[in-house]
Design a protein around this motif. Structure first.
Motif, PDB file in Angstrom:
ATOM      1  N   GLY A 104       0.830  -1.208   0.000  1.00  0.00           N
ATOM      2  CA  GLY A 104       0.000   0.000   0.000  1.00  0.00           C
ATOM      3  C   GLY A 104       0.857   1.247   0.000  1.00  0.00           C
ATOM      4  N   GLY A 105       0.191   2.398   0.156  1.00  0.00           N
ATOM      5  CA  GLY A 105       0.885   3.672   0.038  1.00  0.00           C
ATOM      6  C   GLY A 105       1.909   3.917   1.134  1.00  0.00           C
ATOM      7  N   SER A 106       1.520   3.700   2.398  1.00  0.00           N
ATOM      8  CA  SER A 106       2.462   3.974   3.490  1.00  0.00           C
ATOM      9  C   SER A 106       3.717   3.122   3.350  1.00  0.00           C
ATOM     10  CB  SER A 106       1.805   3.692   4.846  1.00  0.00           C
ATOM     11  OG  SER A 106       0.710   4.530   5.056  1.00  0.00           O
ATOM     12  N   ILE A 143       6.011   4.539   0.831  1.00  0.00           N
ATOM     13  CA  ILE A 143       6.783   5.690   1.329  1.00  0.00           C
ATOM     14  C   ILE A 143       7.937   5.205   2.226  1.00  0.00           C
ATOM     15  CG2 ILE A 143       6.662   7.876   2.630  1.00  0.00           C
ATOM     16  CD1 ILE A 143       4.924   7.833   0.055  1.00  0.00           C
ATOM     17  N   TYR A 200       0.191  14.849   3.216  1.00  0.00           N
ATOM     18  CA  TYR A 200      -0.084  13.548   3.834  1.00  0.00           C
ATOM     19  C   TYR A 200       0.664  12.473   3.051  1.00  0.00           C
ATOM     20  CZ  TYR A 200      -2.592   9.494   5.604  1.00  0.00           C
ATOM     21  OH  TYR A 200      -2.899   8.286   6.197  1.00  0.00           O
ATOM     22  N   HIS A 201       1.423  11.656   3.773  1.00  0.00           N
ATOM     23  CA  HIS A 201       2.167  10.595   3.086  1.00  0.00           C
ATOM     24  C   HIS A 201       1.975   9.240   3.758  1.00  0.00           C
ATOM     25  CE1 HIS A 201       4.382  13.274   0.340  1.00  0.00           C
ATOM     26  NE2 HIS A 201       4.523  14.099   1.361  1.00  0.00           N
ATOM     27  N   GLY A 202       0.979   9.112   4.644  1.00  0.00           N
ATOM     28  CA  GLY A 202       0.735   7.807   5.244  1.00  0.00           C
ATOM     29  C   GLY A 202       0.926   7.813   6.743  1.00  0.00           C
ATOM     30  N   GLU A 221       4.237  15.345  -3.527  1.00  0.00           N
ATOM     31  CA  GLU A 221       3.219  14.904  -4.490  1.00  0.00           C
ATOM     32  C   GLU A 221       3.203  15.858  -5.687  1.00  0.00           C
ATOM     33  OE1 GLU A 221      -0.718  14.075  -2.222  1.00  0.00           O
ATOM     34  OE2 GLU A 221       0.643  15.183  -0.929  1.00  0.00           O
ATOM     35  N   ASP A 262       5.667  11.382  -4.868  1.00  0.00           N
ATOM     36  CA  ASP A 262       4.672  10.520  -4.224  1.00  0.00           C
ATOM     37  C   ASP A 262       3.395  10.567  -5.072  1.00  0.00           C
ATOM     38  OD1 ASP A 262       2.868   9.143  -2.743  1.00  0.00           O
ATOM     39  OD2 ASP A 262       3.069  10.318  -0.905  1.00  0.00           O
ATOM     40  N   VAL A 293       0.961   8.269  -4.981  1.00  0.00           N
ATOM     41  CA  VAL A 293      -0.024   7.319  -4.441  1.00  0.00           C
ATOM     42  C   VAL A 293      -1.431   7.691  -4.924  1.00  0.00           C
ATOM     43  CG1 VAL A 293      -1.112   6.543  -2.284  1.00  0.00           C
ATOM     44  CG2 VAL A 293       1.371   6.547  -2.497  1.00  0.00           C
ATOM     45  N   ILE A 294      -1.690   8.986  -5.040  1.00  0.00           N
ATOM     46  CA  ILE A 294      -2.987   9.413  -5.588  1.00  0.00           C
ATOM     47  C   ILE A 294      -2.899   9.717  -7.082  1.00  0.00           C
ATOM     48  CG2 ILE A 294      -4.659  11.322  -5.591  1.00  0.00           C
ATOM     49  CD1 ILE A 294      -4.533  11.399  -2.591  1.00  0.00           C
ATOM     50  N   LYS A 349      -2.849   2.903  -4.532  1.00  0.00           N
ATOM     51  CA  LYS A 349      -4.284   2.981  -4.834  1.00  0.00           C
ATOM     52  C   LYS A 349      -4.705   2.586  -6.269  1.00  0.00           C
ATOM     53  CE  LYS A 349      -4.537   6.824  -1.517  1.00  0.00           C
ATOM     54  NZ  LYS A 349      -5.550   6.784  -0.499  1.00  0.00           N
TER      55      LYS A 349
HETATM   56  N1  PLP Z   1       0.828   9.097   0.052  1.00  0.00           N
HETATM   57  C1  PLP Z   1      -0.247   9.811  -0.337  1.00  0.00           C
HETATM   58  C2  PLP Z   1      -0.047  10.983  -1.221  1.00  0.00           C
HETATM   59  C3  PLP Z   1      -1.519   9.455   0.094  1.00  0.00           C
HETATM   60  O1  PLP Z   1      -2.575  10.176  -0.283  1.00  0.00           O
HETATM   61  C4  PLP Z   1      -1.666   8.314   0.917  1.00  0.00           C
HETATM   62  C5  PLP Z   1      -2.997   7.899   1.374  1.00  0.00           C
HETATM   63  O2  PLP Z   1      -3.992   8.536   1.169  1.00  0.00           O
HETATM   64  C6  PLP Z   1      -0.520   7.617   1.304  1.00  0.00           C
HETATM   65  C7  PLP Z   1       0.707   8.028   0.845  1.00  0.00           C
HETATM   66  C8  PLP Z   1      -0.636   6.421   2.195  1.00  0.00           C
HETATM   67  O3  PLP Z   1      -1.282   5.390   1.540  1.00  0.00           O
HETATM   68  P1  PLP Z   1      -1.998   4.195   2.341  1.00  0.00           P
HETATM   69  O4  PLP Z   1      -3.213   4.759   2.968  1.00  0.00           O
HETATM   70  O5  PLP Z   1      -2.291   3.200   1.249  1.00  0.00           O
HETATM   71  O6  PLP Z   1      -1.011   3.668   3.292  1.00  0.00           O
END
Ligand code: PLP
Length: 492
Positions: free
Chosen positions: A122-124, A127, A187-189, A260, A293, A295-296, A322
């Motif tokens: 996943g995203g976190s 990162i 926000y990065h997780g 991002e 980043d 993720v979005i 995602k």
């Molecule tokens: N990085 C960004 C830009 C995000 O928006 C998110 C989650 O919304 C994450 C990292 C973390 O992703 P996750 O919720 O899948 O761990």
């Protein structure tokens, strides 16, 4: 009474949810005497709850469900086929066909020489992995023949580029860089590394001390800058802040700048002209890895497979999750350039990092099917073609006295709410609490719209529907938000 899951009636399901399930980022006490929202079905851009009520999902299940909710059969068949062939094997020392195919597919969609793909869940985790990779990259390179250092005799002097031999450089740098630089309100997780990178004090504070060291620089929020400032001046102001932060902390200690392409938290901050070119130049000057980043933003959200391509960011690393599987599976990735991979190809080296589920074959099969569907249905092209109409449709909301700004791109927008449009005055914390959590969030839900009212920065409404949304859905979003925001204004 209709049952919504095997064995449990809606009332039993509600009770079990209250008694046993712990929702993320949720004030659980709020459900002691009210119903937990239970989503039981999805179709296209719409969801249905356990009471049979329909909602337009204007948030794509947290910026994730690119293809909408109607491809379960097709994706499920791909998952079932993989289950029959090989339900699981790990990427920890081994490869398997789906992870290989997905890595090749992602590399072909990513811009430039971003050719190497490390899978996570996943995203976190993406990162975390990117930061660890950036840290290890510098020690794996072994020697910094060209190191950046202060002239030893004059600690106050600016940094200059000096050629050292390997031994001198190692002494000066300790062969290590560990710091990350990210932006305020980003926000990065939530895992400790990713959380430390976050620029949102309310999320960080409960868990301090965090992972050392992260510095935060200005984000690209232009709404509260002086109105006479030109775009060029704004870009210069931001880049100056980044460069000064690097200089002040010591460039030889900074492993990664992570940002991002379009920042979500705070409300879809797009980059001003020349910003990314400048960030890339600064990272090159100080030999710092640049991580986008995504993720979005990856997989179509801004009308390109990767926003890095759209904004010509040329990152060394991309994090994504995602949309890679349209959230039909929990899979993410770090994509690295050939240059980053290079030191890890030496025979005795490895990236000292891994997780059991990385590249899970069923998750990879689902992601491959998602990309196949996105290509077949020309979803990314559609977002690129429709984004102008989307903006024009949402721009109708700017007529409301409470809506100060509309920003974003692709299918990724935010409305900033203000108390006074003339002066761009925002709400107090107490007003935000009352307006966003107390009124807007439940009222939108009641009106059949899933949208996020967010006050991690100034208060915004985030709009990011599945990428299959059409004019009907955007008109509906405008209709419901028009009503609800008018009511909110009357309550202030
Ligand atoms: N990085 C960004 C830009 C995000 O928006 C998110 C989650 O919304 C994450 C990292 C973390 O992703 P996750 O919720 O899948 O761990």
């Amino acid at each position: 009474m209709t049952t919504v899951s095997p064995g449990l009636s809606p009332a039993e399901l509600q009770k079990a949810a209250r008694d046993h399930l712990w929702l993320h980022f949720t004030q659980m006490g709020g459900y002691l005497d009210s119903e937990v929202p239970i989503i039981v079905r999805g179709e296209g851009c719409y969801l249905e709850d356990a009471n049979g009520k329909r909602y337009l999902d204007a948030l794509a299940g947290l910026f994730a469900v690119q293809i909408g909710y109607s491809y379960g059969d097709e994706v499920g068949e791909a998952a079932a086929a993989q289950m029959r062939e090989l339900p699981f094997y790990t990427n920890w020392s081994y490869a398997h066909p789906r992870a290989i195919e997905l890595a090749a597919e992602v590399a072909s969609l990513a811009p430039g020489d971003l050719n190497r793909v490390f899978f996570v869940s996943g995203g976190s985790e993406a990162i975390e992995s990117a930061w660890k990779l950036a840290r290890q990259y510098y020690s794996a390179r072994g020697e910094h023949r060209t190191a950046l250092a202060r002239i030893p005799a004059d600690p106050g002097a600016p940094h200059v580029r000096v050629d050292f031999d390997a031994e001198q450089a190692a002494k000066l740098t300790g062969e290590r860089r560990w710091k990350a630089i990210s932006r305020h309100v980003a926000y990065h997780g939530t895992t400790m590394g990713a959380l430390s990178i976050n620029g949102i004090p309310a999320l960080r504070n409960p868990f301090e001390p965090l992972v050392p060291d992260v510095l935060h620089v200005r984000n690209t929020n232009r709404y509260h800058r002086p109105t006479k400032e030109t775009e060029e001046q704004f870009t210069h102001f931001l880049l100056d802040d980044l460069e000064q932060t690097i200089e002040a902390t010591g460039p030889e200690t900074v492993a990664m700048v992570i940002m991002e392409p379009v920042q979500n938290a705070g409300g879809a901050f797009t980059p001003p002209e020349g910003y990314w070119r400048g960030v890339r130049e600064i990272c090159d000057r100080y030999e710092i890895l640049l991580c986008a980043d995504e993720v979005i933003t990856a997989f179509g959200r801004v009308g390109a497979w990767f926003a890095s391509e759209r904004y010509d960011i040329r990152p060394d690393l991309i994090t994504c999750a995602k949309g890679l599987s349209s959230a039909y599976a929990s899979i993410g990735a770090v994509v690295a350039t050939d240059r980053v991979m290079e030191p890890f190809l030496e025979s005795s080296r490895m990236f000292t990092h891994g997780i059991t589920f990385g590249g899970h074959p069923v998750q990879a099969a689902i992601a491959l099917k998602n990309i196949e569907i996105m290509k077949r249905e020309k979803i990314v092209e559609r977002v690129a073609a429709e984004q102008g109409n989307v903006r024009d449709t949402l721009a109708q909301l700017l007529e409301l006295p409470i809506v100060g700004d509309l920003r974003g791109t692709g299918f990724f927008y935010a409305l900033e709410l203000v108390k006074d449009k003339e002066t761009r005055t925002t709400f107090t914390d107490e007003e935000c609490e009352r307006l966003l959590r107390g009124f807007l969030t439940p009222r939108m839900f009641e009106a059949g719209l899933i949208c996020r009212a967010d006050d991690r920065g100034d208060p915004v409404i985030q709009i990011s529907p599945p990428l299959v949304a059409g004019q009907t859905e955007f008109d509906k979003i405008v209709g419901i938000l028009g009503e609800v925001l008018t009511e909110a204004w009357e309550r202030i």
